[in-house]
Design a protein around this motif. Structure first.
Motif, short mmCIF file in Angstrom:
data_model
loop_
_atom_site.label_atom_id
_atom_site.label_comp_id
_atom_site.label_asym_id
_atom_site.label_seq_id
_atom_site.Cartn_x
_atom_site.Cartn_y
_atom_site.Cartn_z
N ALA A 71 59.64 68.31 72.23
CA ALA A 71 60.00 68.68 73.60
C ALA A 71 59.00 69.67 74.19
CB ALA A 71 61.41 69.27 73.63
N ALA A 72 58.40 70.49 73.34
CA ALA A 72 57.42 71.47 73.84
C ALA A 72 56.11 70.80 74.23
CB ALA A 72 57.17 72.55 72.79
N GLY A 73 55.90 69.58 73.75
CA GLY A 73 54.71 68.86 74.18
C GLY A 73 53.72 68.49 73.08
N ILE A 74 54.14 68.57 71.83
CA ILE A 74 53.26 68.08 70.77
C ILE A 74 53.40 66.57 70.70
CG2 ILE A 74 52.82 68.11 68.28
CD1 ILE A 74 53.90 71.09 68.41
N ASP A 75 52.29 65.89 70.72
CA ASP A 75 52.29 64.43 70.78
C ASP A 75 52.31 63.86 69.36
OD1 ASP A 75 51.68 61.75 70.92
OD2 ASP A 75 50.17 61.99 72.50
N PRO A 76 53.45 63.29 68.95
CA PRO A 76 53.58 62.84 67.56
C PRO A 76 52.78 61.57 67.26
CG PRO A 76 55.60 62.35 68.76
CD PRO A 76 54.68 63.05 69.73
N ASP A 77 52.20 60.95 68.29
CA ASP A 77 51.34 59.80 68.03
C ASP A 77 49.93 60.24 67.71
OD1 ASP A 77 53.41 57.99 68.46
OD2 ASP A 77 53.09 58.05 70.63
N LYS A 78 49.47 61.25 68.43
CA LYS A 78 48.09 61.72 68.21
C LYS A 78 48.02 62.70 67.04
CE LYS A 78 46.17 61.11 72.83
NZ LYS A 78 47.00 61.62 73.96
N HIS A 79 49.09 63.47 66.83
CA HIS A 79 49.08 64.48 65.78
C HIS A 79 50.24 64.22 64.82
CE1 HIS A 79 45.89 66.62 67.90
NE2 HIS A 79 46.51 66.21 68.99
N ILE A 80 50.36 65.06 63.80
CA ILE A 80 51.37 64.80 62.77
C ILE A 80 52.49 65.82 62.82
CG2 ILE A 80 51.77 64.72 60.27
CD1 ILE A 80 48.95 63.60 59.92
N ILE A 81 53.72 65.31 62.92
CA ILE A 81 54.92 66.14 62.81
C ILE A 81 55.72 65.58 61.64
CG2 ILE A 81 57.13 66.75 63.90
CD1 ILE A 81 55.75 66.54 66.64
N PHE A 82 56.05 66.42 60.67
CA PHE A 82 56.82 65.93 59.51
C PHE A 82 57.53 67.08 58.85
CE2 PHE A 82 54.61 67.20 55.52
CZ PHE A 82 53.60 67.97 56.09
N ASN A 83 58.46 66.75 57.94
CA ASN A 83 59.09 67.81 57.15
C ASN A 83 58.55 67.82 55.72
OD1 ASN A 83 60.76 65.39 57.13
ND2 ASN A 83 62.20 66.56 55.89
N GLN A 84 58.29 69.03 55.30
CA GLN A 84 57.59 69.36 54.06
C GLN A 84 58.13 68.64 52.81
OE1 GLN A 84 58.41 73.42 53.24
NE2 GLN A 84 56.39 73.90 52.41
N SER A 85 59.46 68.58 52.67
CA SER A 85 60.02 68.02 51.43
C SER A 85 59.74 66.53 51.27
CB SER A 85 61.53 68.27 51.38
OG SER A 85 62.15 67.59 52.46
#
Ligand code: TRP
Length: 336
Positions: A71-85
């Motif tokens: 929602a803040a504007g990080i683009d999950p297609d261009k960059h990586i968003i994931f959970n550590q575990s």
């Protein structure tokens, strides 16, 4: 093996009560690095469990941090968003690096002393080893830059020491790069609305001490109206804020949200009473935050599937980077 030049790694813990300090001090700065860097933003659930987390809440909080990133504007297609575990390299590399880091180094970590408090014997072993896991996070991607707040600088120093000692011990010069801190812009230290000398914190018992990313417009306005200040009007200059922690905090929040300097804010509001300034700040805060908080709410309430898809897809891409680094580390150490 590929050596990244401009790879950013950072993380936020899913421990609930995401607040204005997390947004202005971390997440907002992550957004701005996307044009110039290859960014990997992690929801650090392994770090979260170094203190007790209710399992159901941990899951919800993990999705909430991911939703805040998006929602803040990080683009999950261009960059990586994931959970550590989801990427086992973090835990595996942390173990190996636990055997590289020295007890004496960890004994100097001030955050452990603060978080463990008086009853250090009762703190988890994980809380003690926390900075080594953080080093593993960064080094698993051979990240070059790490945006962190002031309170994480000591941990980043430790990551640098661990990287260097690993390279020396195993005679692999330059294998792990020295990660550089990206110290984030001014006004990133958001203080409690009840006590301007204390950091805004998820664990403050008073809800009025923080604006959370779950607050609606009314709650934001109410909390700002009740924020601790003093009877004097705002000063004309930044110097005049000295010794006025509550006033200074509100001016710095206004500056951070508006993109103005504190001096500019005081040019506009110097000499005015809080009865004028607080409603202006509330209006600004609602205007800047509600597009983000309402999108987070929408995702959390009716599009969890999307959040989970982003996390799964991000984990796959993260694994593709960390997996080969982990494999090479295993060879270097002599595991067969
Ligand atoms: N320790 C950080 C914090 O509490 C979160 C974190 C975990 C992190 N791993 C990281 C930050 C790696 C930067 C890089 O804020």
């Amino acid at each position: 093996m590929e050596k990244p030049k401009n790879r950013v790694f950072s993380g936020v813990q899913p421990t609930g009560n995401l607040h204005l300090g997390n947004y202005l001090g971390a997440i907002r700065n992550f957004v701005g690095l996307q044009e110039t860097h290859e960014c990997i933003y992690c929801v650090v659930d392994l770090h979260a469990i170094t203190v007790w987390q209710d399992p159901k809440e941990l899951a919800a909080n993990t999705r909430e941090v991911a939703a805040a990133y998006i929602a803040a504007g990080i683009d999950p297609d261009k960059h990586i968003i994931f959970n550590q575990s989801k990427v086992s390299a973090h835990a595996e590399l942390a173990w190996i690096l636990n055997c590289v880091a020295r007890i004496g180094w960890l004994n100097r970590m001030t955050q452990f002393k603060d978080k463990a408090g008086k009853d250090r014997e009762q703190a988890s072993v994980g809380l003690y080893a926390y900075p080594v896991l953080m080093a593993a996070d960064i080094l698993a991607y051979r990240a070059t830059h790490v945006p962190v707040g002031e309170d994480q600088k000591q941990h980043l120093e430790l990551a640098r020491d661990v990287a260097q000692k690993f390279n020396n011990d195993f005679n692999v010069p330059d294998f792990f790069p020295q990660p550089e801190p990206l110290i984030m812009g001014p006004a990133t230290r958001v203080m409690s609305l009840r006590d301007g000398t204390k950091k805004m914190s998820k664990s403050d018992p008073s809800d009025y001490s923080r604006i959370t990313l779950r607050d609606d417009a009314d709650a934001i306005a109410l909390k700002i109206r009740k924020a601790q200040t003093d009877p004097d009007p705002l000063p004309e200059t930044v110097g005049g804020l000295e010794g006025r922690a509550g006033a200074s905090n509100l001016v710095s929040i206004y500056a951070a949200l508006s993109g103005l300097t504190q001096a500019d804010v005081l040019k506009e509001f110097g000499g005015k009473q809080f009865g004028v300034f607080k409603p202006a700040l509330a209006e600004l805060a609602v205007a800047k935050l509600s597009p983000i908080t309402s999108e987070m709410k929408r995702m959390m309430e009716s599009d969890q599937g999307y959040i989970d898809t982003v996390l799964a897809n991000g984990a796959e891409r993260a694994q593709a980077i960390a997996g080969p680094v982990n494999k090479r580390v295993r060879e270097i150490v002599g595991f067969i």
